[in-house]
Write a protein that holds these residues in place. Structure first.
Motif, short mmCIF file in Angstrom:
data_model
loop_
_atom_site.label_atom_id
_atom_site.label_comp_id
_atom_site.label_asym_id
_atom_site.label_seq_id
_atom_site.Cartn_x
_atom_site.Cartn_y
_atom_site.Cartn_z
N GLY A 22 0.82 -1.21 0.00
CA GLY A 22 0.00 0.00 0.00
C GLY A 22 0.85 1.26 0.00
N ILE A 23 1.94 1.23 0.78
CA ILE A 23 2.86 2.37 0.82
C ILE A 23 3.54 2.54 -0.54
N GLN A 24 4.00 1.43 -1.11
CA GLN A 24 4.64 1.45 -2.42
C GLN A 24 3.70 2.05 -3.48
N ALA A 25 2.45 1.63 -3.44
CA ALA A 25 1.48 2.13 -4.41
C ALA A 25 1.25 3.64 -4.25
N GLN A 26 1.26 4.11 -3.01
CA GLN A 26 0.99 5.52 -2.75
C GLN A 26 2.20 6.41 -3.00
N LEU A 27 3.39 5.96 -2.56
CA LEU A 27 4.59 6.80 -2.63
C LEU A 27 5.52 6.47 -3.79
N GLY A 28 5.36 5.29 -4.36
CA GLY A 28 6.29 4.86 -5.40
C GLY A 28 7.56 4.27 -4.82
N MET A 29 7.66 4.20 -3.51
CA MET A 29 8.78 3.61 -2.79
C MET A 29 8.31 3.33 -1.36
N VAL A 30 9.09 2.56 -0.64
CA VAL A 30 8.82 2.35 0.78
C VAL A 30 10.06 2.82 1.53
N PRO A 31 9.99 3.99 2.16
CA PRO A 31 11.14 4.48 2.91
C PRO A 31 11.56 3.48 4.00
N ASN A 32 12.86 3.43 4.24
CA ASN A 32 13.38 2.47 5.21
C ASN A 32 12.78 2.62 6.60
N PHE A 33 12.48 3.85 7.02
CA PHE A 33 11.93 3.99 8.37
C PHE A 33 10.56 3.32 8.47
N LEU A 34 9.80 3.28 7.36
CA LEU A 34 8.52 2.57 7.38
C LEU A 34 8.74 1.06 7.37
N LYS A 35 9.84 0.61 6.78
CA LYS A 35 10.19 -0.81 6.84
C LYS A 35 10.57 -1.21 8.26
N VAL A 36 11.14 -0.29 9.02
CA VAL A 36 11.42 -0.56 10.43
C VAL A 36 10.10 -0.60 11.20
N PHE A 37 9.23 0.38 10.96
CA PHE A 37 7.91 0.40 11.59
C PHE A 37 7.16 -0.91 11.31
N ALA A 38 7.37 -1.50 10.13
CA ALA A 38 6.63 -2.70 9.72
C ALA A 38 6.92 -3.91 10.60
N ASN A 39 7.96 -3.85 11.43
CA ASN A 39 8.17 -4.93 12.39
C ASN A 39 6.92 -5.13 13.24
N SER A 40 6.21 -4.05 13.50
CA SER A 40 4.94 -4.12 14.21
C SER A 40 3.87 -3.54 13.29
N PRO A 41 3.10 -4.40 12.64
CA PRO A 41 2.02 -3.88 11.79
C PRO A 41 1.09 -2.94 12.55
N THR A 42 0.89 -3.20 13.83
CA THR A 42 0.03 -2.32 14.63
C THR A 42 0.64 -0.93 14.73
N ALA A 43 1.93 -0.85 15.01
CA ALA A 43 2.60 0.45 15.10
C ALA A 43 2.59 1.16 13.75
N LEU A 44 2.85 0.42 12.68
CA LEU A 44 2.85 1.02 11.35
C LEU A 44 1.46 1.56 11.00
N LYS A 45 0.42 0.79 11.27
CA LYS A 45 -0.94 1.26 10.99
C LYS A 45 -1.28 2.50 11.82
N ALA A 46 -0.85 2.51 13.07
CA ALA A 46 -1.10 3.68 13.92
C ALA A 46 -0.40 4.91 13.35
N PHE A 47 0.87 4.76 12.95
CA PHE A 47 1.60 5.89 12.39
C PHE A 47 0.95 6.36 11.08
N LEU A 48 0.65 5.43 10.18
CA LEU A 48 0.06 5.80 8.90
C LEU A 48 -1.29 6.48 9.08
N GLY A 49 -2.06 6.01 10.05
CA GLY A 49 -3.35 6.62 10.33
C GLY A 49 -3.19 8.05 10.83
N LEU A 50 -2.29 8.24 11.79
CA LEU A 50 -2.05 9.59 12.31
C LEU A 50 -1.50 10.50 11.22
N TYR A 51 -0.55 10.00 10.45
CA TYR A 51 0.06 10.79 9.38
C TYR A 51 -1.00 11.22 8.36
#
Length: 180
Positions: A22-51
């Motif tokens: 989903g990030i790749q489709a939206q940004l055309g790339m997946v920044p590394n910090f989001l790949k770190v966030f992805a260790n916890s899908p819950t944390a990544l979803k929370a960040f993406l929602g807030l952002y």
């Protein structure tokens, strides 16, 4: 080398993979910090929602980027300074405006007030004075915008500490932390 695992699509769980796709489709790339966030899908979803929600507020995109640059510099996060320098340029900030934001100011008086307040929030851990609130209001900033500034400070602090704690590899043109 990142100190926290970077989740790559090839080894991601189905839930991680769906988020990264989903990030790749939206940004055309997946920044590394989001790949770190992805260790916890819950944390990544929370960040993406807030952002996503925070980006739809009253604060101008240029001021949101100015806040990100000011706090990345203030908090010493080279990943975030590098990322927001690239994003800031794409958003429309000039090199001079980026340097000013990193120094916590702007030629635009309203933006300068926003940055002063944002940096004070960070420095004082939110314990700003009534005078500071009166000053930001006198610059024409509404209470809704004040709350959005606070939200962006919190969100950027989160990414700054993630970037610093993980020492995530910078996948944007690298920018040095010093302003010289």
């Amino acid at each position: 080398m990142s100190r926290i695992h970077i989740v790559e699509s090839a080894t991601a769980s189905p839930e991680q993979s769906a988020l990264l796709d989903g990030i790749q489709a939206q940004l055309g790339m997946v920044p590394n910090f989001l790949k770190v966030f992805a260790n916890s899908p819950t944390a990544l979803k929370a960040f993406l929602g807030l952002y996503g929600v925070a980006g739809a507020g009253e604060l101008a995109a240029l001021d949101r980027e100015r806040i990100a640059l000011a706090l990345a510099q203030q908090n010493g996060c080279q990943y975030c300074v590098s990322a927001h320098t690239a994003i800031g340029r794409k958003t429309g900030l000039s090199s001079d405006e980026i340097a000013a934001a990193r120094a916590g100011t702007s030629d635009d008086p309203t933006s300068a007030s926003i940055l002063k307040f944002a940096r004070s929030l960070m420095e004082k851990h939110g314990d700003v004075s009534a005078l500071e609130l009166a000053e930001i209001r006198s610059a024409g900033i509404s209470d809704a915008q004040i709350v959005e500034i606070i939200t962006h400070v919190g969100m950027n602090f989160l990414t700054n500490i993630l970037g610093k704690a993980s020492l995530v590899d910078i996948d944007f043109p690298t920018v040095k932390l010093d302003l010289a």
